[in-house]
Design a protein around this motif. Structure first.
Motif, mmCIF file in Angstrom:
data_model
loop_
_atom_site.group_PDB
_atom_site.id
_atom_site.type_symbol
_atom_site.label_atom_id
_atom_site.label_comp_id
_atom_site.label_asym_id
_atom_site.label_seq_id
_atom_site.Cartn_x
_atom_site.Cartn_y
_atom_site.Cartn_z
ATOM 1 N N PRO A 53 0.822 -1.207 0.000
ATOM 2 C CA PRO A 53 0.000 0.000 0.000
ATOM 3 C C PRO A 53 0.862 1.267 0.000
ATOM 4 O O PRO A 53 1.896 1.327 0.675
ATOM 5 C CB PRO A 53 -0.794 -0.112 1.308
ATOM 6 N N ASP A 54 0.431 2.238 -0.755
ATOM 7 C CA ASP A 54 1.098 3.542 -0.805
ATOM 8 C C ASP A 54 0.116 4.586 -0.277
ATOM 9 O O ASP A 54 -0.771 5.041 -0.992
ATOM 10 C CB ASP A 54 1.511 3.864 -2.246
ATOM 11 N N LEU A 55 0.287 4.947 0.982
ATOM 12 C CA LEU A 55 -0.596 5.927 1.619
ATOM 13 C C LEU A 55 -0.033 7.346 1.548
ATOM 14 O O LEU A 55 -0.533 8.238 2.242
ATOM 15 C CB LEU A 55 -0.829 5.553 3.087
ATOM 16 N N LEU A 63 -12.260 10.741 5.282
ATOM 17 C CA LEU A 63 -11.455 10.105 4.238
ATOM 18 C C LEU A 63 -12.377 9.270 3.363
ATOM 19 O O LEU A 63 -13.189 8.484 3.871
ATOM 20 C CB LEU A 63 -10.385 9.213 4.865
ATOM 21 N N GLU A 64 -12.276 9.444 2.032
ATOM 22 C CA GLU A 64 -13.048 8.627 1.088
ATOM 23 C C GLU A 64 -12.154 7.667 0.310
ATOM 24 O O GLU A 64 -12.654 6.754 -0.346
ATOM 25 C CB GLU A 64 -13.820 9.521 0.106
ATOM 26 N N SER A 65 -10.854 7.874 0.341
ATOM 27 C CA SER A 65 -9.927 7.054 -0.443
ATOM 28 C C SER A 65 -9.935 5.608 0.052
ATOM 29 O O SER A 65 -9.866 5.352 1.255
ATOM 30 C CB SER A 65 -8.509 7.623 -0.334
ATOM 31 N N THR A 66 -9.982 4.662 -0.881
ATOM 32 C CA THR A 66 -10.019 3.250 -0.515
ATOM 33 C C THR A 66 -8.712 2.842 0.154
ATOM 34 O O THR A 66 -7.623 3.136 -0.347
ATOM 35 C CB THR A 66 -10.253 2.391 -1.760
ATOM 36 N N THR A 67 -8.823 2.133 1.266
ATOM 37 C CA THR A 67 -7.630 1.761 2.015
ATOM 38 C C THR A 67 -7.939 0.591 2.940
ATOM 39 O O THR A 67 -9.078 0.121 3.008
ATOM 40 C CB THR A 67 -7.099 2.963 2.813
ATOM 41 N N TYR A 68 -6.929 0.107 3.653
ATOM 42 C CA TYR A 68 -7.137 -1.022 4.544
ATOM 43 C C TYR A 68 -7.719 -0.546 5.884
ATOM 44 O O TYR A 68 -7.557 0.615 6.282
ATOM 45 C CB TYR A 68 -5.833 -1.781 4.785
ATOM 46 N N PRO A 69 -8.424 -1.439 6.588
ATOM 47 C CA PRO A 69 -8.995 -1.066 7.880
ATOM 48 C C PRO A 69 -7.917 -0.627 8.869
ATOM 49 O O PRO A 69 -6.889 -1.295 9.033
ATOM 50 C CB PRO A 69 -9.677 -2.360 8.343
ATOM 51 N N GLY A 70 -8.162 0.492 9.498
ATOM 52 C CA GLY A 70 -7.212 1.039 10.469
ATOM 53 C C GLY A 70 -6.491 2.272 9.988
ATOM 54 O O GLY A 70 -5.795 2.929 10.773
ATOM 55 N N THR A 71 -6.647 2.625 8.728
ATOM 56 C CA THR A 71 -5.965 3.805 8.193
ATOM 57 C C THR A 71 -6.511 5.085 8.808
ATOM 58 O O THR A 71 -5.749 5.959 9.259
ATOM 59 C CB THR A 71 -6.119 3.877 6.657
ATOM 60 N N THR A 72 -7.835 5.226 8.843
ATOM 61 C CA THR A 72 -8.438 6.474 9.298
ATOM 62 C C THR A 72 -8.179 6.709 10.775
ATOM 63 O O THR A 72 -7.745 7.802 11.178
ATOM 64 C CB THR A 72 -9.962 6.469 9.032
ATOM 65 N N ASP A 73 -8.449 5.686 11.603
ATOM 66 C CA ASP A 73 -8.257 5.878 13.048
ATOM 67 C C ASP A 73 -6.826 5.588 13.480
ATOM 68 O O ASP A 73 -6.502 5.678 14.670
ATOM 69 C CB ASP A 73 -9.257 5.048 13.853
ATOM 70 N N GLY A 74 -5.969 5.241 12.518
ATOM 71 C CA GLY A 74 -4.562 4.985 12.818
ATOM 72 C C GLY A 74 -3.653 6.038 12.219
ATOM 73 O O GLY A 74 -3.446 7.108 12.792
ATOM 74 N N GLU A 75 -3.125 5.742 11.021
ATOM 75 C CA GLU A 75 -2.124 6.630 10.415
ATOM 76 C C GLU A 75 -2.646 8.045 10.160
ATOM 77 O O GLU A 75 -1.952 9.031 10.454
ATOM 78 C CB GLU A 75 -1.619 6.031 9.093
ATOM 79 N N LEU A 76 -3.851 8.166 9.585
ATOM 80 C CA LEU A 76 -4.360 9.505 9.296
ATOM 81 C C LEU A 76 -4.628 10.276 10.584
ATOM 82 O O LEU A 76 -4.270 11.457 10.702
ATOM 83 C CB LEU A 76 -5.642 9.420 8.457
ATOM 84 N N ARG A 77 -5.245 9.626 11.530
ATOM 85 C CA ARG A 77 -5.512 10.284 12.817
ATOM 86 C C ARG A 77 -4.211 10.795 13.441
ATOM 87 O O ARG A 77 -4.152 11.928 13.956
ATOM 88 C CB ARG A 77 -6.194 9.290 13.751
ATOM 89 N N GLU A 78 -3.174 9.978 13.369
ATOM 90 C CA GLU A 78 -1.892 10.352 13.981
ATOM 91 C C GLU A 78 -1.321 11.620 13.358
ATOM 92 O O GLU A 78 -0.895 12.535 14.079
ATOM 93 C CB GLU A 78 -0.904 9.192 13.833
ATOM 94 N N ALA A 103 -13.605 -1.641 5.533
ATOM 95 C CA ALA A 103 -13.732 -3.038 5.107
ATOM 96 C C ALA A 103 -14.866 -3.219 4.100
ATOM 97 O O ALA A 103 -14.791 -4.092 3.224
ATOM 98 C CB ALA A 103 -13.962 -3.934 6.324
ATOM 99 N N VAL A 104 -15.908 -2.410 4.199
ATOM 100 C CA VAL A 104 -17.013 -2.484 3.246
ATOM 101 C C VAL A 104 -16.502 -2.237 1.828
ATOM 102 O O VAL A 104 -16.808 -2.989 0.895
ATOM 103 C CB VAL A 104 -18.113 -1.463 3.606
ATOM 104 N N LYS A 105 -15.722 -1.186 1.667
ATOM 105 C CA LYS A 105 -15.223 -0.842 0.330
ATOM 106 C C LYS A 105 -14.319 -1.942 -0.218
ATOM 107 O O LYS A 105 -14.419 -2.325 -1.389
ATOM 108 C CB LYS A 105 -14.474 0.486 0.391
ATOM 109 N N LEU A 106 -13.424 -2.462 0.617
ATOM 110 C CA LEU A 106 -12.544 -3.531 0.152
ATOM 111 C C LEU A 106 -13.351 -4.769 -0.241
ATOM 112 O O LEU A 106 -13.064 -5.413 -1.248
ATOM 113 C CB LEU A 106 -11.542 -3.893 1.247
ATOM 114 N N THR A 107 -14.367 -5.086 0.552
ATOM 115 C CA THR A 107 -15.193 -6.258 0.262
ATOM 116 C C THR A 107 -15.891 -6.116 -1.084
ATOM 117 O O THR A 107 -15.949 -7.064 -1.885
ATOM 118 C CB THR A 107 -16.228 -6.469 1.377
ATOM 119 N N GLU A 108 -16.418 -4.928 -1.372
ATOM 120 C CA GLU A 108 -17.094 -4.684 -2.647
ATOM 121 C C GLU A 108 -16.152 -4.912 -3.830
ATOM 122 O O GLU A 108 -16.510 -5.564 -4.821
ATOM 123 C CB GLU A 108 -17.624 -3.251 -2.686
#
Length: 432
Positions: free
Chosen positions: A96-98, A120-135, A207-212
């Motif tokens: 992944p390239d965040l 955040l609307e960009s497709t990514t893995y679970p934990g990005t928003t409350d992890g890396e982006l939040r930080e 996870a919803v977006k990745l599943t789709e």
């Protein structure tokens, strides 16, 4: 949200621009933020740079004072909500390239205000928003997510070129860091989107977006594999699918092609496979689908070589017209297009390659295939078509004159069944 509050949308591409226009059409004031000054200037002049997005809609929003664009990220401080719609590509090795997401976070963090919403609307893995982006947002602003500002994830669901893909009518999944974050995000999106689908967390929404998208990638891989198997049996997979989809339950049609393209389906599954490894989990099914889909361009080149052999030709001595360079029909989006992989494989085989695409008259610079930049689409005339030893169809745009090509092409290899009704059973027509 106050009636005249400003919504900031960061990244004015295939996701951010239609979302901006939808909010503007609903009466919101929208500030688009983008690092591309040429794009910003064009939009502020009321011009569109994306085929399927109406210039009239842009001009109206600008003229009415509902939309403007800027490269000045300090203006993020003026917005009540900031929605991030930037790319999430893959780095080498399917990592992944965040960088686009995190650099955007760093760019807006110094200007975050108490009470603001960041989505955040960009497709990514679970934990990005409350992890890396939040930080990065907290470090750069000195504010705390869920306390001083609101944070949420709401995956984009754009389908460029699909007339049924209407931003207003596509249900919007929304997950917040806290219940109050979710409430705030629901209030913002509720101004523009008809149906909202709340979920319990940012990670569920991610996870919803990745599943789709994994669902699509796996099913496309299945029909691509069936295409190869059925071809060996002398069975037309396209006829199989057309008949199978008459079943009113238990079946959904997916269609084979020369490989996966676009910014979602070839990329998103690998965001989950990478993240799953951190939990000690394998994603064998997803990775196998990736292998099948990645192998399709080589299969198409093999079929092209076999087709040429029927007329005593080899790729190394042939002129090939690649028909369609965009990744899907009726759009000008060529990101991750399998047509470029076909082109590279043809050139490796020493073929002389040109292309025709009514929606990509000149190939633009890109991260993935910059060496093709500047090449121009050739005109389709009886003489030009007849000058090629092989026409290889990669993308089936409606704007292409198929009867003209069918009449004058020496040999056709079709990866999309675009010529099926015209040339079925003809000796110079081959499916791949």
């Amino acid at each position: 949200m106050a009636p005249d509050s400003l919504i900031g949308i960061i990244g004015l591409g295939y996701v951010g621009l239609p979302l901006s226009l939808r909010f503007a059409q609903c009466g919101s004031r929208v500030l688009g933020l983008d690092i591309d000054s040429a794009k910003v200037d064009k939009l502020n002049a009321g011009q569109s740079y994306i085929l399927h997005i109406s210039e009239t809609d842009i001009a109206s929003a600008v003229t009415e004072g509902r939309f403007s664009a800027t490269t000045d990220f300090s203006r993020a401080a003026e917005c009540s909500a900031l929605i991030i719609c930037v790319p999430t590509p893959l780095a080498p090795g399917n990592q992944p390239d965040l960088s686009f997401v995190l650099n955007t976070g760093r760019a807006i963090a110094p200007y975050l205000q108490k009470g603001q919403l960041v989505v955040l609307e960009s497709t990514t893995y679970p934990g990005t928003t409350d992890g890396e982006l939040r930080e990065v947002l907290e470090e750069g602003s000195g504010l705390k997510a869920g306390v001083d500002f609101h944070l949420a994830f709401s995956p984009e669901r754009e389908d460029p070129g699909n007339p049924l893909s209407d931003v207003a009518r596509i249900p919007k999944v929304i997950g917040g860091l806290t219940p109050e974050c979710q409430k705030r995000a629901m209030a913002v999106y509720g101004r523009a989107i008809q149906t909202l689908v709340p979920v319990d967390s940012c990670r569920i929404a991610e996870a919803v977006k990745l599943t789709e998208n994994i669902f699509r990638a796996v099913n496309i891989a299945m029909v691509n594999e069936l295409k190869v198997v059925y071809d060996k049996m002398g069975i037309d997979v396209w006829e199989v699918i057309e008949a199978a989809k008459t079943k009113p339950f238990g079946f959904m049609p997916f269609y084979p092609g020369p490989g996966l393209g676009g910014h979602c389906i070839p990329i998103d599954p690998f965001y989950l496979t990478w993240k799953a490894r951190q939990y000690g989990q394998e994603t064998r099914f997803i990775e196998l689908a990736g292998e099948v889909n990645t192998a399709m361009p080589s299969y198409v080149i093999q079929r092209s070589s076999e087709a040429l052999a029927t007329v005593g030709k080899e790729l190394s001595t042939s002129r090939v017209l690649l028909l369609g360079i965009a990744y899907k029909p009726n759009v000008d989006d060529d990101r991750e297009s399998p047509a470029y992989v076909l082109w590279e494989l043809l050139e490796e085989a020493k073929a002389d390659v040109a292309y025709h695409d009514p929606h990509v008259p000149v190939i633009r610079p890109s991260r993935e295939h910059g060496h093709f930049a500047g090449r121009e689409s050739v005109a389709l005339t009886p003489e030009s078509i007849a000058s090629f030893d092989l026409v290889l169809l990669a993308t089936n745009h409606k704007a292409v004159d198929y009867p003209l090509i069918a009449e004058h092409a020496k040999l056709i290899v079709d990866t999309r069944n675009a010529f099926g009704s015209l040339l079925k059973g003809k000796p110079h027509y081959h499916k791949a």
